[in-house]
Motif scaffolding. Structure first.
Motif, PDB file in Angstrom:
ATOM      1  N   GLU A   1      -6.516   3.842   7.636  1.00 45.26           N
ATOM      2  CA  GLU A   1      -6.457   4.267   6.232  1.00 45.26           C
ATOM      3  C   GLU A   1      -5.197   5.090   5.963  1.00 45.26           C
ATOM      4  O   GLU A   1      -4.528   4.919   4.944  1.00 45.26           O
ATOM      5  CB  GLU A   1      -7.709   5.056   5.848  1.00 45.26           C
ATOM      6  CG  GLU A   1      -7.775   5.436   4.385  1.00 45.26           C
ATOM      7  CD  GLU A   1      -7.672   4.242   3.431  1.00 45.26           C
ATOM      8  OE1 GLU A   1      -7.083   4.410   2.339  1.00 45.26           O
ATOM      9  OE2 GLU A   1      -8.176   3.145   3.756  1.00 45.26           O
ATOM     10  N   GLY A   2      -4.857   5.981   6.898  1.00 43.68           N
ATOM     11  CA  GLY A   2      -3.631   6.764   6.759  1.00 43.68           C
ATOM     12  C   GLY A   2      -2.401   5.878   6.769  1.00 43.68           C
ATOM     13  O   GLY A   2      -1.477   6.060   5.976  1.00 43.68           O
ATOM     14  N   PHE A   3      -2.396   4.880   7.673  1.00 42.17           N
ATOM     15  CA  PHE A   3      -1.273   3.944   7.736  1.00 42.17           C
ATOM     16  C   PHE A   3      -1.131   3.190   6.432  1.00 42.17           C
ATOM     17  O   PHE A   3      -0.033   3.062   5.895  1.00 42.17           O
ATOM     18  CB  PHE A   3      -1.465   2.950   8.895  1.00 42.17           C
ATOM     19  CG  PHE A   3      -0.504   1.792   8.830  1.00 42.17           C
ATOM     20  CD1 PHE A   3       0.824   1.961   9.193  1.00 42.17           C
ATOM     21  CD2 PHE A   3      -0.924   0.547   8.372  1.00 42.17           C
ATOM     22  CE1 PHE A   3       1.712   0.898   9.112  1.00 42.17           C
ATOM     23  CE2 PHE A   3      -0.035  -0.517   8.289  1.00 42.17           C
ATOM     24  CZ  PHE A   3       1.284  -0.335   8.665  1.00 42.17           C
ATOM     25  N   ARG A   4      -2.228   2.688   5.886  1.00 46.11           N
ATOM     26  CA  ARG A   4      -2.171   1.910   4.639  1.00 46.11           C
ATOM     27  C   ARG A   4      -1.656   2.756   3.482  1.00 46.11           C
ATOM     28  O   ARG A   4      -0.863   2.284   2.665  1.00 46.11           O
ATOM     29  CB  ARG A   4      -3.545   1.340   4.310  1.00 46.11           C
ATOM     30  CG  ARG A   4      -3.903   0.172   5.173  1.00 46.11           C
ATOM     31  CD  ARG A   4      -5.193  -0.478   4.740  1.00 46.11           C
ATOM     32  NE  ARG A   4      -5.459  -1.627   5.578  1.00 46.11           N
ATOM     33  CZ  ARG A   4      -6.627  -1.884   6.142  1.00 46.11           C
ATOM     34  NH1 ARG A   4      -7.649  -1.086   5.936  1.00 46.11           N
ATOM     35  NH2 ARG A   4      -6.784  -2.951   6.894  1.00 46.11           N
ATOM     36  N   GLN A   5      -2.111   4.011   3.396  1.00 47.92           N
ATOM     37  CA  GLN A   5      -1.638   4.882   2.318  1.00 47.92           C
ATOM     38  C   GLN A   5      -0.144   5.151   2.447  1.00 47.92           C
ATOM     39  O   GLN A   5       0.589   5.088   1.463  1.00 47.92           O
ATOM     40  CB  GLN A   5      -2.413   6.204   2.319  1.00 47.92           C
ATOM     41  CG  GLN A   5      -3.731   6.114   1.612  1.00 47.92           C
ATOM     42  CD  GLN A   5      -4.339   7.483   1.381  1.00 47.92           C
ATOM     43  OE1 GLN A   5      -3.630   8.495   1.321  1.00 47.92           O
ATOM     44  NE2 GLN A   5      -5.652   7.524   1.252  1.00 47.92           N
TER      45      GLN A   5
END
Length: 190
Positions: free
Chosen positions: A121-125
């Motif tokens: 999720e952090g990577f996608r954001q």
């Protein structure tokens, strides 16, 4: 020779698809292949087969279409900003540049906050924010280039090409007619 099997995460290579700002007129998307039919086929394949290795052709077709679409949209957005810098009233163009700079600052702050998020999720954001940040910077650069061209013309004595008297300028926030859904008009080159 080893065969590479593509998965959905392979669609996240390179920059993300551009986010089209609400204030950019609808002509930016006019005639662009949006890849919706190809994406529909990809989802249908995944629904039928349940796993990505059986949908290699659909993944490849969508990735190629999306890359071409994104490049074209980015070029059109930058061209639109350049034309705004050249043709809209100078005060409005400078105000727009200030607005884009504040968007960049906000995206940079959100990027800093997202750097603390872990996992996918952090990577996608971070991936999404980075793409928006780069696109907004390039739009500001194109706008400033247009403003600079106008200022160079005025300093050499040519002066900007004047628009006919009574010409109206609008930004479309929903691009339905010349005013947004609340009835207020915002400026955009015609």
């Amino acid at each position: 020779m080893e065969e590479t099997i593509l998965v959905g995460d392979d669609l996240m290579r390179g920059p993300p698809s551009p986010v089209i700002p609400k204030d950019i007129a609808s002509h930016v998307l006019e005639g662009v292949e949006l890849c919706d039919g190809i994406l529909k086929n990809l989802f249908l394949c995944l629904q039928i087969n349940d796993i990505e290795p059986f949908c290699q052709d659909e993944i490849v077709l969508y990735r190629q279409c999306a890359e071409k679409r994104d490049k074209e949209i980015r070029e059109r957005m930058q061209d639109s900003e350049y034309k705004l810098g050249v043709s809209m009233p100078l005060e409005g163009a400078k105000e727009r540049a200030t607005q884009l700079q504040s968007e960049i600052t906000l995206l940079e702050r959100r990027m800093i906050l997202a750097s603390g998020l872990g996992g996918m999720e952090g990577f996608r954001q971070r991936w999404s924010l980075h793409g928006q940040l780069e696109d907004t910077r390039k739009r500001l650069e194109a706008l400033n280039h247009g403003i600079g061209k106008r200022e160079n013309q005025s300093s050499t004595g040519e002066g900007p090409k004047s628009s006919p008297a009574g010409k109206r300028w609008f930004f479309c926030t929903r691009c339905v007619g010349s005013a947004n859904s609340k009835g207020s008009s915002i400026q955009l080159y015609s």
